[in-house]
Each structure stands twice: as C-alpha cells, then as structure tokens.
Design a protein around this motif. Structure first.
Motif, PDB file in Angstrom:
ATOM      1  N   VAL A  19       0.842  -1.193   0.000  1.00 10.96           N
ATOM      2  CA  VAL A  19       0.000   0.000   0.000  1.00 10.96           C
ATOM      3  C   VAL A  19       0.885   1.254   0.000  1.00 10.96           C
ATOM      4  N   ALA A  20       0.540   2.179  -0.883  1.00  9.80           N
ATOM      5  CA  ALA A  20       1.240   3.471  -0.965  1.00  9.80           C
ATOM      6  C   ALA A  20       0.244   4.596  -0.730  1.00  9.80           C
ATOM      7  N   ALA A  21       0.746   5.709  -0.285  1.00 11.27           N
ATOM      8  CA  ALA A  21      -0.099   6.884  -0.054  1.00 11.27           C
ATOM      9  C   ALA A  21       0.342   8.015  -0.968  1.00 11.27           C
ATOM     10  N   TYR A  22      -0.626   8.802  -1.402  1.00 19.53           N
ATOM     11  CA  TYR A  22      -0.311   9.985  -2.223  1.00 19.53           C
ATOM     12  C   TYR A  22      -0.765  11.227  -1.459  1.00 19.53           C
ATOM     13  N   VAL A  23       0.155  12.182  -1.354  1.00 21.99           N
ATOM     14  CA  VAL A  23      -0.096  13.411  -0.596  1.00 21.99           C
ATOM     15  C   VAL A  23       0.285  14.597  -1.473  1.00 21.99           C
ATOM     16  N   ARG A  24      -0.555  15.637  -1.441  1.00 17.80           N
ATOM     17  CA  ARG A  24      -0.237  16.853  -2.206  1.00 17.80           C
ATOM     18  C   ARG A  24      -0.685  18.088  -1.443  1.00 17.80           C
ATOM     19  N   VAL A  25       0.187  19.109  -1.459  1.00 24.33           N
ATOM     20  CA  VAL A  25      -0.207  20.441  -0.991  1.00 24.33           C
ATOM     21  C   VAL A  25       0.080  21.409  -2.130  1.00 24.33           C
ATOM     22  N   SER A  26      -0.798  22.388  -2.295  1.00 22.62           N
ATOM     23  CA  SER A  26      -0.728  23.250  -3.475  1.00 22.62           C
ATOM     24  C   SER A  26       0.198  24.437  -3.326  1.00 22.62           C
ATOM     25  N   SER A  28       3.686  26.270  -0.925  1.00 20.03           N
ATOM     26  CA  SER A  28       4.820  25.980  -0.030  1.00 20.03           C
ATOM     27  C   SER A  28       4.779  26.854   1.211  1.00 20.03           C
ATOM     28  N   HIS A  29       3.592  27.404   1.525  1.00 19.57           N
ATOM     29  CA  HIS A  29       3.476  28.204   2.747  1.00 19.57           C
ATOM     30  C   HIS A  29       3.687  27.330   3.988  1.00 19.57           C
ATOM     31  N   GLU A  30       4.070  27.967   5.074  1.00 20.22           N
ATOM     32  CA  GLU A  30       4.454  27.226   6.280  1.00 20.22           C
ATOM     33  C   GLU A  30       3.309  26.369   6.813  1.00 20.22           C
ATOM     34  N   GLU A  31       2.041  26.920   6.789  1.00 17.01           N
ATOM     35  CA  GLU A  31       0.922  26.150   7.325  1.00 17.01           C
ATOM     36  C   GLU A  31       0.641  24.916   6.469  1.00 17.01           C
ATOM     37  N   GLN A  32       0.856  25.040   5.160  1.00 19.05           N
ATOM     38  CA  GLN A  32       0.644  23.900   4.266  1.00 19.05           C
ATOM     39  C   GLN A  32       1.731  22.848   4.471  1.00 19.05           C
ATOM     40  N   LEU A  33       2.946  23.308   4.704  1.00 21.45           N
ATOM     41  CA  LEU A  33       4.035  22.364   4.946  1.00 21.45           C
ATOM     42  C   LEU A  33       3.811  21.607   6.257  1.00 21.45           C
ATOM     43  N   THR A  34       3.241  22.296   7.224  1.00 15.47           N
ATOM     44  CA  THR A  34       2.896  21.615   8.490  1.00 15.47           C
ATOM     45  C   THR A  34       1.850  20.540   8.245  1.00 15.47           C
ATOM     46  N   ALA A  38       2.119  16.388   8.747  1.00 16.94           N
ATOM     47  CA  ALA A  38       1.125  15.614   9.513  1.00 16.94           C
ATOM     48  C   ALA A  38       0.532  14.492   8.664  1.00 16.94           C
ATOM     49  N   GLN A  39       0.269  14.778   7.389  1.00 14.47           N
ATOM     50  CA  GLN A  39      -0.303  13.755   6.497  1.00 14.47           C
ATOM     51  C   GLN A  39       0.682  12.601   6.296  1.00 14.47           C
ATOM     52  N   LYS A  40       1.919  12.925   6.132  1.00 10.84           N
ATOM     53  CA  LYS A  40       2.928  11.869   5.930  1.00 10.84           C
ATOM     54  C   LYS A  40       3.010  10.962   7.159  1.00 10.84           C
ATOM     55  N   GLU A  41       3.032  11.580   8.326  1.00 11.29           N
ATOM     56  CA  GLU A  41       3.099  10.785   9.567  1.00 11.29           C
ATOM     57  C   GLU A  41       1.837   9.930   9.724  1.00 11.29           C
ATOM     58  N   HIS A  42       0.695  10.510   9.382  1.00 13.64           N
ATOM     59  CA  HIS A  42      -0.577   9.788   9.505  1.00 13.64           C
ATOM     60  C   HIS A  42      -0.592   8.546   8.615  1.00 13.64           C
ATOM     61  N   TYR A  43      -0.242   8.695   7.355  1.00 13.40           N
ATOM     62  CA  TYR A  43      -0.325   7.569   6.424  1.00 13.40           C
ATOM     63  C   TYR A  43       0.744   6.513   6.692  1.00 13.40           C
TER      64      TYR A  43
END
Length: 517
Positions: A19-26, A28-34, A38-43
């Motif tokens: 199983v692989a996970a796909y994550v995207r943020v649109s 590079s603002h600091e809140e999006q990077l945070t 969190a998404q990476k740790e969750h998956y």
C-alpha cells in the motif's frame, strides 16, 4: 482392502497488500508544509500498523497545483510504479488532493482499476474496489473541479485587487536581481552582465550573436543553462530592468492554462518600482533596434522574391570573384526569405565559395558604420574634408600651369621643326624621328593634364559628398535604424568579403571596413 491416507491441508498464507499513499499540498506556505508533515506521519503510521498491509512508500507533490497531471512528478512516479507491479493499493486524503479535473480523475481510476489496483479516498469514504458505478466518483470529482475553479477565481480576484492597489508582491525576480524578504536588491555580478547585454544590443548585435558570445565565455543563466536567442530577447523586452514593474503579463484561463496577456486582461504598471539597471532611454533604444532588426528579415511569397526592389540592387559585390550579387530566396520555417547570392557559387563549376547574405546583415553593418562615424567624425571625416579642400590649392594650380606651358612649348617646337624642314635645313629622316618624338610627348602632356583636371573635379565631387555625410552624422540624434535613402545617397557599392566582413565604398571616396561578427 484399499488403504486411504489423509493429507492435512496447508494453511494459505495471505499475501500482504503493498500500500502506498499519495499526498499533495498546493503551496509551499508554512501552514501547508505543516499539514504535509502531519499527512505523511498519519499515512505511514496507518499503513504500518495494519498487519495485512506492507508499506510501499509515500509519494509527495509539494507546492503543486492539482489541475495539471503533467506537472505532478510524484503522481507520475506513483502511476509508473503501479504499472511496474510495485503497488497493490493507493490511499489518499480526498479526490481534490488526487485530481481537481474530472477527466483526469476518471482516467487514472480506470487505468489503475484495469491493473487490479484500487484507490481509497478518505474524506469521501470511496473505495474503488467496491464501487459499482463511476457515477458517484464522477459527481465527487466534478465537485472537486468546481471547487478548484472557485478557489482559482477567488485567488485571481485577490491578486487583481492587490495589483490595483500596487501592493502585489512578485514571487521571483529576473536575472540581475535577488530578493531579501520583500525587498528587491541588485546582484552586482549579474547586473554587470545585464548592462553588457543591453550595450551589445545597442551596438547592433542580434540576440543569437549575444547568446553565442555568453556561451563562448561559459557564463550560465540564472538556472545554470545555456543562453538562447529567446532568453536574450525576453531580457531586452523586460521593462523590469528599467526600474518598472508591469503586472499581469500572463494569466490563467478557465482550463488552467497559462496564457500571455495580449490585452485580454487589464495590466498594471508601477513606474520606478525598484532600482533600474539601464536607463529608460537605453531600454527604449534597444527595443526599437530589436524591432527594426525583426523587420529587416523580409518574408516573401514563393516566386515573388525578385519583384521586391531594395537599396542593394547592383551594389553588393562578391569579395572573392568580383561578381555583382543577385537576389534570390531561401526557405526557412515555412516562409521564403529574400537573400543576396553570388551566381558563381551556385552554378557549376562553383568557382566561388561565397555564401548567401541576408539583407539585414548589410543593414546591420551600415548602421554600425554610421554610428562609428557619428562617434568619431571629428577624427575621420573632418580631416578627410580638410585634405580634399587642400588639393585645390596653389600647388595643384601651379601643376596645371606647368603642364599647359609644356604643351605650348611642345607646339612651338613642332612649328620650328616644320619650318626647318621646309627651308631644307633638315633631312627628311631626322625630321620624321623628331616629329614623332614631339607628338608622343604632346600626347603624354595632354593626358597628364586631363588627369589633374579630372582629379580636381573628382575631389570637388568627393568634397560635396563628404560634407553631406558630415552633416548627417554630426546630428545629435543617434542613428538606430537602417535608412534606405541615406544608404543610396552615401554608398557607391559594398564589397562582401564574408558574412561578417563588409567594405563600404562611400561616394565621398572613403572605403570603410565593417565587421558585424
């Protein structure tokens, strides 16, 4: 009696799903990077904690819009690994994170389903393995696409409002500048090169020639690449180097395609926005010259090149074989271009190696020559004119007088010789010999006198042409474009030594060599 042996069943070991996970943020603002962290740790935790699953990695697109698949490298890598059989299942946060385009979303789902790979969208609680119809997915992805358009319109409105107020902050700065927070600063090393590029353009160098010079000097671009004529052209047209900031030169259309703004949208100019690298005068002159160079390449229809009159007719001479160059046409990029070529180089036995010449090459050379005369006319033309005036002095007049006296004396000697012959004081053989000598001497005197008189007339014609040329180049207004009338008035012919070296034979008698490469 038959004997029966029982063979115990072997428990089937269930293969773990990769199983692989796909994550995207649109952004590079600091809140999006945070959020990304969190998404990476969750998956990673969710996949590794499931005993039926095997962690196959997390694919991350950071600061990438979801409207275009081609720009999402991590998603493309995920699809490639799925095709290679490295992944059995994919999980992602929502349809909008996976794709904001209905067509792209359905296409990828169908492709992965065909490979036996299923996706799970957490927010919508959609599992493509148990989905009987694509209708729900189509509806949800359409909503995601609509949401994307709504967000885009809101962002456009916000940006447009900031542009109107003059508070819009640019993301990146061009070559020659650097950013320190919101402050735009000059990069000294790059700035010197920008000024040199503008200076070369003002000297008549084309964009391709400037790019070649920089590449020969192993100077990289801002991204570490080679220079191209398009890069140089964009720099010369960028008003940012004159200290102005023109906003909304490009815009995003409804299909999320970046377009050049040719007037479809409002643009906003902030003058004196930052420190300039070149003056407005040099910027305008460089753009005017570049525009004129673009016009210099005459596009003509097939079979009509010879019908176009030009100032160069019967004036361009091959420097190798001496033949007058003829008009011709060469096809490039789907259009025919007017050229000048030596027929001896085209027809067998090809006795000349001269290559064809584009008319704008000669125009460049003429402009450069005239600009040099503008700069140093006091060192070249004025002494030349003084010399021409000096030829009509008493020395020349004395030379004419001496020759006229010699001719008169020769006529008197011929008369005396004839009188002696008639008086019987000379033998006929001696008379004929002396008479022949005096006639030949008289002819030589007459020819020499004719040359002196012609030189005086020629000097007067050269003097008049030189004074007209001086009047033209001594004007304060710089010569930036090719003037056909000035070329006809002051150039007798041009010897084409090569594509880079021309000799302009001026009507005033000067022969000036110009190198354009």
């Amino acid at each position: 009696m038959k004997r029966i042996t029982k063979i115990e069943a072997t428990p089937v070991v269930q293969k773990k799903l990769r199983v692989a996970a796909y994550v995207r943020v649109s952004t590079s603002h600091e809140e999006q990077l945070t959020s990304l962290k969190a998404q990476k740790e969750h998956y990673e935790g969710a996949i590794k904690s499931n005993p039926a699953w095997e962690f196959a990695g997390i694919y991350v697109d950071e600061g990438i819009s979801g409207t275009k698949i081609a720009k999402r490298e991590a998603l493309l890598d995920l699809l490639d690994d799925c095709e290679s059989g490295k992944i059995d299942r994919v999980i992602t946060k929502s349809i909008s994170r996976f794709a904001r385009n209905t067509t792209d979303c359905l296409m990828m789902v169908r492709k992965l389903t065909g490979l036996g790979i299923y996706l799970f969208f957490e927010k919508e609680n959609i599992d493509t393995e148990h989905m009987d119809s694509e209708l729900l997915l189509s509806i949800m992805s359409s909503l995601a696409e609509s949401e994307s358009k709504s967000i885009s319109e809101n962002a456009k409105w916000s940006i447009n409002r900031r542009m109107k107020r003059g508070t819009y902050k640019m993301g990146t700065v061009p070559y020659g500048y650097r950013k320190d927070g919101d402050q735009i600063l000059i990069d000294p090393k790059e700035a010197d090169l920008v000024r040199e590029i503008f200076q070369m353009s003002l000297m008549g160098y084309g964009c391709s020639k400037i790019a070649n010079i920089l590449n020969d000097r192993n100077i990289p671009t801002k991204k570490g690449c080679r220079w191209h004529h398009s890069t140089i052209g964009s720099m010369l047209r960028n008003e940012f180097y004159a200290g102005d900031f023109l906003m909304q030169k490009t815009y995003m259309d409804e299909g999320f395609h970046r377009r050049v703004n040719y007037g479809e949208k409002d643009m906003y100019m902030i003058q004196d926005h930052h420190e300039a690298l070149v003056s407005h005068e040099d910027f305008d002159r460089a753009n005017q010259m570049m525009q004129e160079r673009g016009k210099g390449c005459k596009f003509v229809e097939k079979n009509h090149a010879k019908a176009i009159p030009t100032a160069f007719s019967k004036k361009l001479i091959c420097g190798e074989c001496g033949r007058i160059l003829s008009k011709g046409k060469k096809k490039a990029m789907g259009a025919y271009h007017l050229v000048w070529e030596c027929k001896n180089a085209l027809k067998p036995p090809h006795s000349c190696s001269q290559r064809y010449i584009l008319p704008e090459m000669v125009e460049y050379g003429f402009i450069r020559m005239m600009r040099k005369l503008q700069t140093c006319h006091s060192q070249v033309l004025e002494p030349f004119i003084d010399g021409l005036k000096g030829n009509n002095n008493q020395r020349v007049l004395n030379q004419v007088k001496i020759l006229e006296e010699k001719i008169e004396k020769n006529e008197e000697q011929q008369k005396n010789l004839e009188q002696l012959m008639f008086a019987g004081l000379l033998e006929q053989e001696v008379f004929l010999t002396e008479k022949q000598y005096l006639v030949q001497q008289a002819s030589e005197f007459a020819h020499e006198l004719s040359e002196v008189r012609n030189s005086i007339c020629g000097d007067l014609r050269h003097l008049e042409a030189a004074e007209q040329l001086l009047s033209l180049v001594s004007k304060r207004k710089p010569i930036l474009t090719f003037d056909e009338e000035a070329f006809k008035a002051h150039v007798e012919k041009v010897t084409i030594v090569s594509r880079e070296v021309f000799i302009f034979h001026l009507r005033c008698g000067l022969n000036l060599e110009e190198r354009i490469g």
